[in-house]
Scaffold this active site. Structure first.
Site, PDB file in Angstrom:
ATOM      1  N   GLY A   8       0.823  -1.211   0.000  1.00  0.00           N
ATOM      2  CA  GLY A   8       0.000   0.000   0.000  1.00  0.00           C
ATOM      3  C   GLY A   8       0.852   1.253   0.000  1.00  0.00           C
ATOM      4  N   GLY A  12      -1.434   7.697   1.143  1.00  0.00           N
ATOM      5  CA  GLY A  12      -1.572   7.766   2.584  1.00  0.00           C
ATOM      6  C   GLY A  12      -0.291   7.518   3.352  1.00  0.00           C
ATOM      7  N   ILE A  13      -0.410   6.782   4.460  1.00  0.00           N
ATOM      8  CA  ILE A  13       0.728   6.493   5.333  1.00  0.00           C
ATOM      9  C   ILE A  13       1.812   5.740   4.582  1.00  0.00           C
ATOM     10  CG2 ILE A  13       1.446   5.203   7.382  1.00  0.00           C
ATOM     11  CD1 ILE A  13      -1.377   5.717   8.509  1.00  0.00           C
ATOM     12  N   GLY A  14       1.418   4.802   3.733  1.00  0.00           N
ATOM     13  CA  GLY A  14       2.401   4.028   2.986  1.00  0.00           C
ATOM     14  C   GLY A  14       3.227   4.890   2.057  1.00  0.00           C
ATOM     15  N   SER A 136      -3.889  -0.712  14.391  1.00  0.00           N
ATOM     16  CA  SER A 136      -4.826   0.375  14.662  1.00  0.00           C
ATOM     17  C   SER A 136      -5.234   0.367  16.125  1.00  0.00           C
ATOM     18  CB  SER A 136      -6.076   0.202  13.781  1.00  0.00           C
ATOM     19  OG  SER A 136      -7.114   1.069  14.177  1.00  0.00           O
ATOM     20  N   TYR A 167     -13.289  -5.319  11.374  1.00  0.00           N
ATOM     21  CA  TYR A 167     -12.067  -4.519  11.260  1.00  0.00           C
ATOM     22  C   TYR A 167     -11.229  -4.638  12.526  1.00  0.00           C
ATOM     23  CZ  TYR A 167      -9.068  -0.398  10.744  1.00  0.00           C
ATOM     24  OH  TYR A 167      -7.981   0.453  10.671  1.00  0.00           O
TER      25      TYR A 167
END
Length: 286
Positions: A8, A12-14, A136, A167
């Site tokens: 990913g 975003g974060i990746g 998370s 999730y």
């Protein structure tokens, strides 16, 4: 040169992790479910850091065949791997079962990365590599306490599906995987970490949502930025970057804001860790 894989890594974060690590001299493989998206991200990184070696590859973590094909490609590029940053994920999408007959989040967030680790294990153990699981805060709130809880959610029916419950379970499974990985591989020189990146404004806020829900989310995100409760992707990537770029202890821990954070106590249950690992292995294709 440090060889680093980021799932990913296109957004975003990746993506922010990839940008920062490229600037630190890491050779990178970045993935996306869309090869074009991965290629575009690689071009952006190389425009900022012309010396960077960035290899974009396609990977769908919700498909065992895609994971195996990707691993073959990745190992041809990096037969020795220093860092595997398992960042990709989905959050509370509409109900969906994968072609391999698992609830989407269970396979994309946890089981696909578990499979990928096994396929990359020899490359990671060559020089004593590290595995970083981007989990998370949701992992701390999961009510899964037994193997059967995970087994039920892995193949939950649509009638019983709750996106956030699934999730949370997938994110707790990542933390359990991190702890059990440390128990199994620390003697081989491998280190492992789970990360809570914070509440970050990424595509997870919007993917799978209606246009109306996306519109409603925007003022919430703006207020979150103003209050400091919602982070930018760059801020959310800070702990992953720190762990990827440095020799850090303790291994097998759960990290947030660049320090160790107490994890869900269930993740430290040795019997559960052992059982979840064995069951997960039994699900992988031969």
């Amino acid at each position: 040169m440090t060889s680093t894989l980021i799932t990913g890594g296109n957004t975003g974060i990746g993506f922010e992790s990839a940008r920062a690590l490229a600037a630190k001299g890491h050779d990178l493989i970045i993935t996306s479910r869309s090869l074009v998206a991965a290629q575009n991200a690689a071009e952006r990184i190389q425009a900022e850091t012309p010396s960077a070696a960035v290899h974009p590859l396609q990977l769908d973590l919700s498909d065992f065949t895609s994971v195996r094909d990707f691993a073959d490609e990745a190992l041809a590029i990096m037969p020795e791997l220093d860092v595997a940053l398992f960042n990709a994920g989905v959050m509370a999408p509409p109900y969906s079962m994968t072609a391999d007959s698992f609830e989407l989040q269970f396979q994309a967030n946890y089981l696909g990365h578990f499979q990928l680790y096994h396929l990359l294990r020899s490359a990671l153990l060559t020089n004593g590599g590290k595995v970083i699981n981007v989990s998370s805060l949701a992992s701390e709130r999961s009510e899964c306490v037994t193997l059967s809880d995970f087994q039920d959610l892995a193949r939950v029916t649509e009638a019983d599906y709750d996106g956030m419950i699934s999730y949370r379970a997938s994110k707790l499974a990542q933390v359990i995987f991190t702890v059990e990985l440390d128990r199994r591989e620390a003697a081989q020189g491998l280190t492992s970490y789970a990360v809570h990146p914070g509440i970050v404004n990424t595509e997870l806020f919007y993917r799978g949502r209606s246009d109306a829900m996306k519109t409603l989310a925007r003022p919430f995100v703006w207020l979150g930025y103003k209050s400091g409760r919602i982070l930018t992707p760059e801020q959310g990537a800070a702990t992953s970057i720190m762990l990827a770029a440095n020799d850090v202890q303790p291994s097998g821990a759960y990290w947030a804001e660049e320090t160790v954070r107490p994890m869900n106590p269930v993740a430290q249950d040795e019997a559960l860790g052992r059982d979840l690992w064995a069951w997960s292995e039994s699900l992988l294709p031969v």
